[in-house]
Design an enzyme around this catalytic site. Structure first.
Site, PDB file in Angstrom:
ATOM      1  N   ARG A   6      34.525  40.290  41.405  1.00  0.00           N
ATOM      2  CA  ARG A   6      35.038  41.583  41.850  1.00  0.00           C
ATOM      3  C   ARG A   6      34.933  41.745  43.345  1.00  0.00           C
ATOM      4  O   ARG A   6      34.042  41.194  43.986  1.00  0.00           O
ATOM      5  CB  ARG A   6      34.239  42.724  41.200  1.00  0.00           C
ATOM      6  CG  ARG A   6      34.451  42.936  39.746  1.00  0.00           C
ATOM      7  CD  ARG A   6      35.814  43.537  39.411  1.00  0.00           C
ATOM      8  NE  ARG A   6      36.202  44.611  40.307  1.00  0.00           N
ATOM      9  CZ  ARG A   6      35.979  45.906  40.084  1.00  0.00           C
ATOM     10  NH1 ARG A   6      35.352  46.299  39.000  1.00  0.00           N
ATOM     11  NH2 ARG A   6      36.372  46.810  40.945  1.00  0.00           N
ATOM     12  N   ARG A  62      48.870  34.834  49.823  1.00  0.00           N
ATOM     13  CA  ARG A  62      49.818  33.782  50.205  1.00  0.00           C
ATOM     14  C   ARG A  62      49.581  33.300  51.640  1.00  0.00           C
ATOM     15  O   ARG A  62      50.126  32.291  52.050  1.00  0.00           O
ATOM     16  CB  ARG A  62      51.256  34.265  50.035  1.00  0.00           C
ATOM     17  CG  ARG A  62      51.579  34.726  48.627  1.00  0.00           C
ATOM     18  CD  ARG A  62      51.382  33.633  47.595  1.00  0.00           C
ATOM     19  NE  ARG A  62      51.715  34.133  46.260  1.00  0.00           N
ATOM     20  CZ  ARG A  62      51.106  33.775  45.172  1.00  0.00           C
ATOM     21  NH1 ARG A  62      50.115  32.914  45.212  1.00  0.00           N
ATOM     22  NH2 ARG A  62      51.456  34.255  44.003  1.00  0.00           N
ATOM     23  N   CYS A  74      49.808  43.070  41.017  1.00  0.00           N
ATOM     24  CA  CYS A  74      49.370  44.333  41.634  1.00  0.00           C
ATOM     25  C   CYS A  74      49.632  45.471  40.651  1.00  0.00           C
ATOM     26  O   CYS A  74      50.586  45.429  39.876  1.00  0.00           O
ATOM     27  CB  CYS A  74      50.154  44.604  42.918  1.00  0.00           C
ATOM     28  SG  CYS A  74      49.688  43.568  44.297  1.00  0.00           S
ATOM     29  N   GLU A  77      45.678  52.033  40.417  1.00  0.00           N
ATOM     30  CA  GLU A  77      44.383  52.435  39.865  1.00  0.00           C
ATOM     31  C   GLU A  77      44.553  53.789  39.167  1.00  0.00           C
ATOM     32  O   GLU A  77      45.440  54.578  39.503  1.00  0.00           O
ATOM     33  CB  GLU A  77      43.374  52.544  41.014  1.00  0.00           C
ATOM     34  CG  GLU A  77      41.941  52.652  40.613  1.00  0.00           C
ATOM     35  CD  GLU A  77      41.409  51.398  39.921  1.00  0.00           C
ATOM     36  OE1 GLU A  77      40.653  51.579  38.953  1.00  0.00           O
ATOM     37  OE2 GLU A  77      41.743  50.277  40.329  1.00  0.00           O
ATOM     38  N   ARG A  89      41.248  47.172  45.142  1.00  0.00           N
ATOM     39  CA  ARG A  89      40.267  46.487  44.298  1.00  0.00           C
ATOM     40  C   ARG A  89      40.839  45.154  43.824  1.00  0.00           C
ATOM     41  O   ARG A  89      42.023  45.066  43.514  1.00  0.00           O
ATOM     42  CB  ARG A  89      39.917  47.349  43.083  1.00  0.00           C
ATOM     43  CG  ARG A  89      39.167  48.614  43.415  1.00  0.00           C
ATOM     44  CD  ARG A  89      38.997  49.451  42.129  1.00  0.00           C
ATOM     45  NE  ARG A  89      38.153  50.601  42.322  1.00  0.00           N
ATOM     46  CZ  ARG A  89      38.574  51.798  42.734  1.00  0.00           C
ATOM     47  NH1 ARG A  89      39.838  51.985  43.038  1.00  0.00           N
ATOM     48  NH2 ARG A  89      37.719  52.801  42.874  1.00  0.00           N
ATOM     49  N   TYR A 107      32.037  44.017  48.440  1.00  0.00           N
ATOM     50  CA  TYR A 107      32.523  45.375  48.684  1.00  0.00           C
ATOM     51  C   TYR A 107      32.448  45.647  50.173  1.00  0.00           C
ATOM     52  O   TYR A 107      31.382  45.526  50.773  1.00  0.00           O
ATOM     53  CB  TYR A 107      31.701  46.395  47.880  1.00  0.00           C
ATOM     54  CG  TYR A 107      31.928  46.225  46.406  1.00  0.00           C
ATOM     55  CD1 TYR A 107      31.209  45.270  45.680  1.00  0.00           C
ATOM     56  CD2 TYR A 107      32.894  46.955  45.749  1.00  0.00           C
ATOM     57  CE1 TYR A 107      31.455  45.070  44.328  1.00  0.00           C
ATOM     58  CE2 TYR A 107      33.134  46.777  44.394  1.00  0.00           C
ATOM     59  CZ  TYR A 107      32.418  45.827  43.700  1.00  0.00           C
ATOM     60  OH  TYR A 107      32.668  45.623  42.364  1.00  0.00           O
ATOM     61  N   ARG A 115      29.735  50.306  44.181  1.00  0.00           N
ATOM     62  CA  ARG A 115      28.684  49.564  43.476  1.00  0.00           C
ATOM     63  C   ARG A 115      27.455  49.414  44.371  1.00  0.00           C
ATOM     64  O   ARG A 115      27.098  48.304  44.749  1.00  0.00           O
ATOM     65  CB  ARG A 115      29.205  48.181  43.064  1.00  0.00           C
ATOM     66  CG  ARG A 115      30.231  48.170  41.956  1.00  0.00           C
ATOM     67  CD  ARG A 115      29.761  48.776  40.642  1.00  0.00           C
ATOM     68  NE  ARG A 115      28.553  48.199  40.110  1.00  0.00           N
ATOM     69  CZ  ARG A 115      28.505  47.233  39.203  1.00  0.00           C
ATOM     70  NH1 ARG A 115      29.618  46.736  38.716  1.00  0.00           N
ATOM     71  NH2 ARG A 115      27.353  46.777  38.775  1.00  0.00           N
TER      72      ARG A 115
END
Length: 123
Positions: A6, A62, A74, A77, A89, A107, A115
């Site tokens: 993540r 890319r 893609c 959210e 994210r 993050y 988080r």
């Protein structure tokens, strides 16, 4: 075994250049910290909050040598009230022998608030 790696970051402005650059920095940190090679990646999902519309952040992958054929998607959210804005994210699905607790999740920016329990969150 496939593990999820993540990561998340934020942008200040909804501008193509900033979105691509922020995503590239995030992806490169995820790749570096977890020693990921493109041929071990099953897929990458990238989500954005509803206020990011100027570019597909997937374009950033890319720009990384060797990542041409990695499948990327893609998506938007879920727009939860009072959630973090201008957030990108990433969920990278990687074939690895690294134990789950040793995966380094990354993050950046304001996304460290997502988080705070993970010691791998960095600014």
């Amino acid at each position: 075994m496939i593990r999820g790696v993540r990561g998340a970051t934020t942008v200040i402005e909804n501008e193509e250049k900033e979105i691509i650059e922020a995503t590239e920095v995030l992806l490169r940190k995820m790749i570096e910290q977890n020693r990921i090679e493109a041929n071990t990646v099953a897929s990458v999902f990238i989500s954005v909050t509803e206020d990011i519309t100027a570019a597909f952040p997937a374009k950033a992958i890319r720009l990384i040598d060797g990542w041409t054929f990695v499948p990327i998607m893609c998506m938007k959210e879920v727009p939860v009230p009072s959630s973090l804005t201008k957030c990108i994210r990433v969920m990278m699905h990687v074939n690895t022998t690294i134990p789950q607790e040793e995966i380094s999740h990354v993050y950046l920016g304001e996304a460290v608030s997502l988080r705070p329990d993970l010691k791998t969150s960095i600014n």
